[in-house]
Design an enzyme around this catalytic site. Structure first.
Site, PDB file in Angstrom:
ATOM      1  N   HIS A 148      -9.355   3.502   3.341  1.00  0.00           N
ATOM      2  CA  HIS A 148     -10.025   4.130   4.595  1.00  0.00           C
ATOM      3  C   HIS A 148     -11.138   3.968   4.926  1.00  0.00           C
ATOM      4  O   HIS A 148     -11.809   4.427   6.018  1.00  0.00           O
ATOM      5  CB  HIS A 148      -9.490   5.654   4.463  1.00  0.00           C
ATOM      6  CG  HIS A 148      -7.997   5.784   4.483  1.00  0.00           C
ATOM      7  ND1 HIS A 148      -7.084   5.468   3.523  1.00  0.00           N
ATOM      8  CD2 HIS A 148      -7.261   6.660   5.298  1.00  0.00           C
ATOM      9  CE1 HIS A 148      -5.815   5.816   4.074  1.00  0.00           C
ATOM     10  NE2 HIS A 148      -5.936   6.573   4.992  1.00  0.00           N
ATOM     11  N   CYS A 184     -12.082   2.386  -1.299  1.00  0.00           N
ATOM     12  CA  CYS A 184     -10.880   3.242  -0.721  1.00  0.00           C
ATOM     13  C   CYS A 184     -10.488   2.424   0.583  1.00  0.00           C
ATOM     14  O   CYS A 184     -11.490   2.473   1.356  1.00  0.00           O
ATOM     15  CB  CYS A 184     -11.054   4.690  -0.632  1.00  0.00           C
ATOM     16  SG  CYS A 184      -9.701   5.481   0.486  1.00  0.00           S
ATOM     17  N   ASP A 224       0.803  -1.261   0.034  1.00  0.00           N
ATOM     18  CA  ASP A 224       0.055  -0.148   0.077  1.00  0.00           C
ATOM     19  C   ASP A 224       0.917   1.228   0.102  1.00  0.00           C
ATOM     20  O   ASP A 224       2.043   1.250   0.211  1.00  0.00           O
ATOM     21  CB  ASP A 224      -0.964  -0.018   1.358  1.00  0.00           C
ATOM     22  CG  ASP A 224      -1.939   1.186   1.120  1.00  0.00           C
ATOM     23  OD1 ASP A 224      -2.516   1.136   0.292  1.00  0.00           O
ATOM     24  OD2 ASP A 224      -1.981   1.977   2.191  1.00  0.00           O
ATOM     25  N   SER A 225       0.354   2.542  -0.304  1.00  0.00           N
ATOM     26  CA  SER A 225       1.268   3.620  -0.248  1.00  0.00           C
ATOM     27  C   SER A 225       1.392   3.947   1.022  1.00  0.00           C
ATOM     28  O   SER A 225       2.336   4.735   1.311  1.00  0.00           O
ATOM     29  CB  SER A 225       0.401   4.817  -1.004  1.00  0.00           C
ATOM     30  OG  SER A 225      -0.793   5.029  -0.485  1.00  0.00           O
ATOM     31  N   GLU A 285      -8.018   9.407   9.040  1.00  0.00           N
ATOM     32  CA  GLU A 285      -6.848   9.584   9.719  1.00  0.00           C
ATOM     33  C   GLU A 285      -6.676  10.515  10.936  1.00  0.00           C
ATOM     34  O   GLU A 285      -5.895  10.308  11.813  1.00  0.00           O
ATOM     35  CB  GLU A 285      -5.825  10.053   8.607  1.00  0.00           C
ATOM     36  CG  GLU A 285      -5.621   9.118   7.483  1.00  0.00           C
ATOM     37  CD  GLU A 285      -4.467   9.827   6.505  1.00  0.00           C
ATOM     38  OE1 GLU A 285      -4.035  10.707   6.475  1.00  0.00           O
ATOM     39  OE2 GLU A 285      -3.926   8.594   5.709  1.00  0.00           O
ATOM     40  N   CYS A 332      -3.571  -1.014  -2.392  1.00  0.00           N
ATOM     41  CA  CYS A 332      -4.088   0.554  -2.604  1.00  0.00           C
ATOM     42  C   CYS A 332      -4.855   0.576  -3.862  1.00  0.00           C
ATOM     43  O   CYS A 332      -4.606   0.205  -4.844  1.00  0.00           O
ATOM     44  CB  CYS A 332      -2.658   1.300  -3.033  1.00  0.00           C
ATOM     45  SG  CYS A 332      -2.828   2.871  -3.768  1.00  0.00           S
TER      46      CYS A 332
END
Lengths: 281, 281
Positions: free
Chosen positions: B196, B194, B15-16, B158, B78
């Site tokens: 997240h 995504c 993943d990034s 985040e 990702c």
């Protein structure tokens, strides 16, 4: 090169992406006769989430492009790079004058605050690095500094949601408590410690009230840049049409799409040049 | 190496940054006997704002580290890299099986939707790249796909603001209109496109209602990974304690600080190794 010849060189403005265009915008207003070359290191943005070592490495690589381009002064518009990489940049680029956004912002806050209670809002990284706090304490040892990370302001600005109920709710969540204290402890000055934050100034004012002085680091920086150019006889005296060029390390189209809200005018794709980000790695 | 020997190798997860830990978490649940090596390319995150060329370049460089580490299968957690770099990764890493998160998510949505009206939410870049839309149309040509960029969900996750009035206001701004249509046009399936977004599932459900099926691409991906390992006789049959290692290209401490909310358990700094991001540049 004589200082007379140097006068005609552009001012370099360096940022990790588009945010620094808020600084360029103010510089253009204060120095209408000057030409500018703006570099956004868009292949590696944002700097705010990277380690100090990596920020220094990226900053040195990116500004090498500007030095090779030929500039008479470098403005580091990125708060993270100003906070972490300024000493390394000055050392590497000397005798080129290098001006960051932190010290002008800190100095303006120290001058404008009456009671010395100053709030700095920035990204988590800038808050954590502590540059604003240290500078304010050095300039004005009696000051009380509260630094508050407001990371969501960055994507809000990029999404264009700078006013309205969501922006206000987020600004309230971050700021209301800091400005809801007994009057003798009430801060009287707020520093916008991130290039994206001037876009949210109206909403921030609505939450914290009109009586708080808001310091835009970009304005403070533009004044110092002007003073420095004057002192070193580097102002471009000739009234010629000023030029602005934009360099990016990735995706000129994306830069153009977002630039307008930060610069306040559209940027044409023909004005933007892609440069190789492998330059120093 | 025989397939029997390969069974003991870990599964690579790329993943990034930290977002892919939501995928690792589901993989660990579905495949409790397997070992994993997770690589977060934190020196260059996020991929979602970079050009296609740069995403491919970064992805090839980063996964080289995992290949050298020794893995039996690569999961590209990702969404951006899955959308843009999957073909290049398969070509470069063959015969290693490489599984992205897009196709499993798209396939699950096509199977679970009754009326074929499917909403995909993702970052602006993933939406713009159109990978989910193309895959869903290929798998189910009668489907109607609406793809919606929800970029602010990433910093909300985040920041840890995944529930409460701000998260709900943002989810409402993004999603309410899509689910406030005449009943015959009402989508019955939403893909979390995504890494997240699973953190915001509860808030999303509150806004769009319980009757909409939510597809978590991570769950769909874990099932495909399990099937692939079975088909290729690569499942680790021996019940031995599984190991997980974490590699990052920048700032292990920052990774540790954010990891807990994505992985659902704390990650110790001793489990995280810094690897050089200059590997391929």
């Amino acid at each position: 090169m004589s200082s007379h010849e140097k006068q005609h060189l552009p001012i370099g403005v360096f940022d990790s992406g588009v945010g620094g265009l808020t600084v360029l915008r103010v510089l253009q207003k204060y120095l209408p006769n000057e030409s500018f070359v703006y570099l956004g290191d868009t292949a590696r943005l944002p700097y705010g989430t990277k380690s100090e070592q990596t920020v220094i490495h990226y900053s040195l690589g990116a500004t090498e492009i500007l030095r090779n381009f030929g500039i008479k002064l470098l403005v580091v518009a990125c708060s993270t790079a100003s906070s972490i990489a300024l000493i390394a940049l000055r050392e590497t680029l000397k005798p080129l004058p290098v001006i960051g956004v932190l010290e002008p912002g800190a100095r303006a806050a120290c001058e404008l605050s009456r009671n010395g209670k100053i709030v700095v809002i920035a990204t988590e990284t800038t808050v954590h690095a502590g540059g604003y706090q240290r500078l304010i304490q050095q300039i004005r040892p009696d000051a009380t500094v509260i630094a508050k990370g407001c990371s969501l302001f960055v994507p809000l600005a990029e999404e264009g949601w700078v006013e309205g109920p969501i922006a206000e709710a987020i600004a309230t969540a971050y700021l209301q408590q800091l400005f809801s204290v007994e009057s003798e402890s009430l801060p009287d000055c707020l520093v916008l410690g991130c290039t994206h934050f001037p876009l949210l100034e109206k909403t921030i004012k609505k939450v914290i009230g009109d009586q708080i002085t808001i310091v835009d680091s970009a304005v403070a920086t533009a004044k110092i840049v002007k003073d420095t150019l004057e002192e070193q006889s580097l102002l471009n005296g000739k009234i010629v049409p000023s030029m602005t060029r934009f360099l990016v390390t990735d995706s000129p189209q994306r830069f153009v799409n977002t630039a307008i809200q930060f610069l306040g005018r559209p940027v044409s794709i023909d004005e933007v040049e892609l440069v190789d980000y492998n330059f120093k790695l």
